[in-house]
Design a protein around this motif. Structure first.
Motif, mmCIF file in Angstrom:
data_model
loop_
_atom_site.group_PDB
_atom_site.id
_atom_site.type_symbol
_atom_site.label_atom_id
_atom_site.label_comp_id
_atom_site.label_asym_id
_atom_site.label_seq_id
_atom_site.Cartn_x
_atom_site.Cartn_y
_atom_site.Cartn_z
ATOM 1 N N LEU A 46 0.804 -0.769 0.315
ATOM 2 C CA LEU A 46 -0.112 -0.066 0.307
ATOM 3 C C LEU A 46 0.919 1.478 0.180
ATOM 4 O O LEU A 46 0.484 2.501 -0.471
ATOM 5 C CB LEU A 46 -1.023 -0.096 0.604
ATOM 6 N N LEU A 47 1.488 0.615 0.360
ATOM 7 C CA LEU A 47 2.717 2.240 0.887
ATOM 8 C C LEU A 47 3.391 2.350 -0.102
ATOM 9 O O LEU A 47 3.838 4.227 -0.529
ATOM 10 C CB LEU A 47 3.572 2.076 1.986
ATOM 11 N N LEU A 53 -5.894 11.804 5.578
ATOM 12 C CA LEU A 53 -7.111 10.551 5.777
ATOM 13 C C LEU A 53 -5.763 9.708 6.071
ATOM 14 O O LEU A 53 -4.606 9.284 5.486
ATOM 15 C CB LEU A 53 -7.301 10.296 4.339
ATOM 16 N N ARG A 54 -6.464 8.117 6.114
ATOM 17 C CA ARG A 54 -5.913 7.873 6.756
ATOM 18 C C ARG A 54 -6.259 5.597 6.827
ATOM 19 O O ARG A 54 -7.114 5.428 6.647
ATOM 20 C CB ARG A 54 -5.979 7.382 8.983
ATOM 21 N N PHE A 55 -5.486 5.129 6.017
ATOM 22 C CA PHE A 55 -5.789 3.844 5.819
ATOM 23 C C PHE A 55 -4.746 3.222 7.063
ATOM 24 O O PHE A 55 -3.880 3.150 7.054
ATOM 25 C CB PHE A 55 -4.764 3.243 4.240
ATOM 26 N N SER A 56 -5.261 2.101 7.741
ATOM 27 C CA SER A 56 -4.752 0.560 8.175
ATOM 28 C C SER A 56 -5.131 -0.619 8.119
ATOM 29 O O SER A 56 -6.546 -0.629 8.219
ATOM 30 C CB SER A 56 -5.185 1.231 9.541
ATOM 31 N N VAL A 57 -4.269 -1.242 7.357
ATOM 32 C CA VAL A 57 -4.893 -2.541 6.843
ATOM 33 C C VAL A 57 -4.639 -3.449 8.449
ATOM 34 O O VAL A 57 -4.096 -2.733 9.182
ATOM 35 C CB VAL A 57 -3.400 -3.316 6.323
ATOM 36 N N GLY A 58 -5.444 -4.478 8.373
ATOM 37 C CA GLY A 58 -5.031 -5.122 9.190
ATOM 38 C C GLY A 58 -5.069 -6.729 8.589
ATOM 39 O O GLY A 58 -4.799 -6.728 7.431
ATOM 40 N N TYR A 59 -4.662 -7.723 9.620
ATOM 41 C CA TYR A 59 -4.748 -9.016 9.770
ATOM 42 C C TYR A 59 -5.363 -9.805 8.738
ATOM 43 O O TYR A 59 -5.152 -10.960 8.057
ATOM 44 C CB TYR A 59 -4.195 -9.829 10.939
ATOM 45 N N ASN A 95 -6.933 -8.186 5.617
ATOM 46 C CA ASN A 95 -6.942 -7.977 4.553
ATOM 47 C C ASN A 95 -5.731 -8.637 3.895
ATOM 48 O O ASN A 95 -5.140 -9.345 5.107
ATOM 49 C CB ASN A 95 -6.006 -6.616 4.666
ATOM 50 N N ASP A 96 -6.361 -8.676 2.492
ATOM 51 C CA ASP A 96 -5.719 -9.419 1.798
ATOM 52 C C ASP A 96 -5.073 -8.150 0.486
ATOM 53 O O ASP A 96 -5.029 -7.568 0.648
ATOM 54 C CB ASP A 96 -5.781 -10.754 1.096
ATOM 55 N N GLU A 97 -3.552 -9.286 -0.132
ATOM 56 C CA GLU A 97 -3.296 -7.924 -1.246
ATOM 57 C C GLU A 97 -4.530 -7.682 -2.385
ATOM 58 O O GLU A 97 -4.493 -6.924 -2.623
ATOM 59 C CB GLU A 97 -2.314 -9.262 -2.164
ATOM 60 N N LYS A 98 -5.881 -8.579 -2.463
ATOM 61 C CA LYS A 98 -6.445 -7.613 -3.448
ATOM 62 C C LYS A 98 -7.176 -6.519 -2.720
ATOM 63 O O LYS A 98 -6.681 -5.976 -3.260
ATOM 64 C CB LYS A 98 -7.893 -9.179 -4.073
ATOM 65 N N ASP A 99 -6.719 -6.912 -1.379
ATOM 66 C CA ASP A 99 -8.114 -5.348 -0.926
ATOM 67 C C ASP A 99 -6.984 -4.274 -1.090
ATOM 68 O O ASP A 99 -7.144 -3.038 -1.543
ATOM 69 C CB ASP A 99 -8.063 -5.231 0.645
ATOM 70 N N ILE A 100 -5.687 -4.480 -1.079
ATOM 71 C CA ILE A 100 -5.051 -3.660 -1.438
ATOM 72 C C ILE A 100 -4.908 -2.956 -2.954
ATOM 73 O O ILE A 100 -4.667 -1.896 -3.178
ATOM 74 C CB ILE A 100 -3.201 -3.756 -0.637
ATOM 75 N N TYR A 101 -4.667 -4.064 -3.658
ATOM 76 C CA TYR A 101 -4.478 -3.586 -5.061
ATOM 77 C C TYR A 101 -5.833 -2.858 -5.444
ATOM 78 O O TYR A 101 -6.011 -1.486 -6.529
ATOM 79 C CB TYR A 101 -3.967 -5.037 -5.721
ATOM 80 N N TYR A 102 -6.940 -3.323 -5.256
ATOM 81 C CA TYR A 102 -8.052 -2.410 -5.038
ATOM 82 C C TYR A 102 -8.404 -1.820 -4.715
ATOM 83 O O TYR A 102 -8.707 -0.548 -5.167
ATOM 84 C CB TYR A 102 -9.891 -3.799 -4.855
ATOM 85 N N THR A 103 -7.457 -1.285 -3.783
ATOM 86 C CA THR A 103 -8.052 0.433 -2.990
ATOM 87 C C THR A 103 -6.818 1.175 -3.488
ATOM 88 O O THR A 103 -7.361 1.878 -4.233
ATOM 89 C CB THR A 103 -7.319 -0.526 -2.107
ATOM 90 N N LEU A 104 -5.767 0.517 -4.032
ATOM 91 C CA LEU A 104 -4.862 1.156 -4.977
ATOM 92 C C LEU A 104 -5.733 1.904 -6.970
ATOM 93 O O LEU A 104 -5.472 3.457 -7.030
ATOM 94 C CB LEU A 104 -3.660 0.785 -5.304
ATOM 95 N N ASP A 105 -6.223 1.119 -7.159
ATOM 96 C CA ASP A 105 -6.652 1.460 -8.298
ATOM 97 C C ASP A 105 -7.508 2.380 -8.238
ATOM 98 O O ASP A 105 -7.834 2.722 -8.939
ATOM 99 C CB ASP A 105 -7.132 -0.178 -8.181
ATOM 100 N N SER A 106 -8.809 1.700 -6.873
ATOM 101 C CA SER A 106 -10.000 3.046 -6.716
ATOM 102 C C SER A 106 -9.818 4.136 -6.965
ATOM 103 O O SER A 106 -10.121 5.440 -7.053
ATOM 104 C CB SER A 106 -11.006 2.398 -5.565
ATOM 105 N N LEU A 107 -8.546 4.686 -5.751
ATOM 106 C CA LEU A 107 -8.046 5.597 -5.792
ATOM 107 C C LEU A 107 -7.173 6.966 -6.862
ATOM 108 O O LEU A 107 -7.738 7.558 -6.942
ATOM 109 C CB LEU A 107 -7.207 5.673 -4.933
#
Ligand SMILES: Cc1ncc(COP(=O)(O)O)c(C=O)c1O
Length: 382
Positions: free
Chosen positions: A286-287, A357-363, A365-377
């Motif tokens: 994500l970072l 705006l704060r993102f904070s992942v947790g245990y 979450n998975d890779e798909k969540d992160i790529y989808y987030t970056l893509d949506s952003l």
């Protein structure tokens, strides 16, 4: 699609075992611990004690009776700070603290004329050890600090701070709200006098449970703020002076304690290092993705190994609240904006008063969540 990226506020989802253990306690046991000698009351007491032992285990601490339950870390910090600090004390804290440290200290500054030093951390939120050493005075009695920042995840050099405190006989309180259950928090290695925790974040328990661990020496210097029924020494007009009763007046949150214990068991089964590795890996993706986006300003350290999962950003072309709203309403991604109860930390990183705006992942979450987030952003700020 629902993607929860607000784990620095509270973790979600919780392990099934946390939910099941709480339901089981409520459906099949339900009695108040320490308040009766029939089977279910004794069993409730046993479950509470088991959770004290699990907390000793995760925090490398050796006295289960010195584990005190409260409703959250805010409550724990208030008891510790207000129970310990006396007129004439000099207290040191940092500019990265949550209001649960700052507000009780500001209140004590007013009511007891407390001599308070708030050390300014650098723009990455890091405490400078030399600055810390130079702030210590003859009457410094206490240092209170967070283990890691709830807005930019910076992990503070607490072992160094603890070693200095130990050498100089200064008491040291640690707020491990952002690190417990996510990275190693070792009471002995930190040389703390008291460690305040909250149950509903990395420890994966429900909301409404937290507490603190304290040494016998610190206990002798710390008064209890709340007095009342403990189920012990009921004929005495005064509060018991032994632990945990001294600090645990009133019926405990037993369903919360049972849920917290299930969270601790889950962490033990999965392994703290696996949890840390996974969160660090997701935080790294994500970072890196955010650092590569043109219109995004990322705050804090760029190496995910030096931080926990909270990542704060702003945008050159849009307001962060608007972005957060669109992430949620259009893409189902949950983030938190504003000052995150840490106004001085935002001043430190240069984002006061607008916040981030704060993102904070947790245990969970998975890779798909992160790529989808970056893509949506990318689509929102294009
Ligand atoms: C560093 C830190 N301290 C204290 C708190 C307060 O936690 P609680 O609301 O569980 O008392 C938080 C949570 O936001 C935090 O991140």
């Amino acid at each position: 699609m629902n993607i929860y990226l607000d784990n620095a506020a509270t973790t979600y989802p919780k392990p099934e075992t946390v939910i099941n253990s709480m339901c089981n306690y409520m459906s099949n046991l339900g009695a108040s611990p320490g308040r009766g000698s029939y089977f279910s009351a004794l069993e409730s007491s046993r479950l509470v004690y088991e959770c004290r032992e699990s907390l000793c285990d995760i925090f490398n601490f050796n006295k289960a009776e010195n584990v005190i339950f409260t409703s959250n870390v805010t409550n724990a910090l208030n008891i510790l700070l207000k129970g310990f600090i006396k007129p004439g004390y000099h207290v040191i804290t940092t500019s990265m603290e949550h209001n649960s440290v700052l507000r009780p200290l500001f209140d004590l500054k007013d009511s007891l004329n407390l001599d308070l030093d708030i050390i300014q951390c650098d723009s990455n939120g890091l405490l400078d050890i030399e600055k810390f050493k130079n702030t210590i005075k003859d009457n410094t009695k206490l240092v209170v600090m967070t283990h890691s920042s709830n807005i930019i995840g910076t992990v503070e050099p607490l072992e160094e701070v603890g070693a200095i405190c130990k050498r100089l006989g200064i008491d040291f309180i640690v707020d491990c709200a952002q690190t417990a259950g996510i990275t190693n928090v070792d009471f002995n290695r930190l040389n703390c006098s008291a460690l305040a925790f909250t149950g509903h974040k990395g420890l994966l328990g429900p909301q409404g449970i937290g507490g603190f661990l304290l040494t016998d020496e610190f206990n002798k210097k710390c008064n209890s703020l709340i007095l009342g029924g403990t189920g012990s020494l009921s004929s005495e007009p005064t509060q018991p002076d032994f632990l945990p009763d001294k600090f645990e007046s009133g019926t405990l949150n037993t369903p919360g304690i049972v849920g917290l214990n299930a969270g601790l068991k889950f962490i033990k089964e999965v392994g703290l290092s696996s949890i840390e590795e996974k969160e660090q890996y997701l935080t790294h993706i994500l970072l890196s993705g955010l650092l590569n986006m043109d219109k995004v300003k990322v705050y804090g350290l760029s190496n995910s190994k030096d931080r926990t999962s909270a990542i704060s950003v702003n945008f050159t072309n849009m307001d962060s609240s608007e972005v957060s709203f669109m992430l949620d309403s259009t893409y189902g991604i949950m983030t938190r904006t504003g000052l995150h109860c840490a106004p001085l930390a935002h001043k430190t990183i240069g984002t006061y008063p607008i916040g981030t705006l704060r993102f904070s992942v947790g245990y969970f979450n998975d890779e798909k969540d992160i790529y989808y987030t970056l893509d949506s952003l990318n689509k929102i700020i294009k």
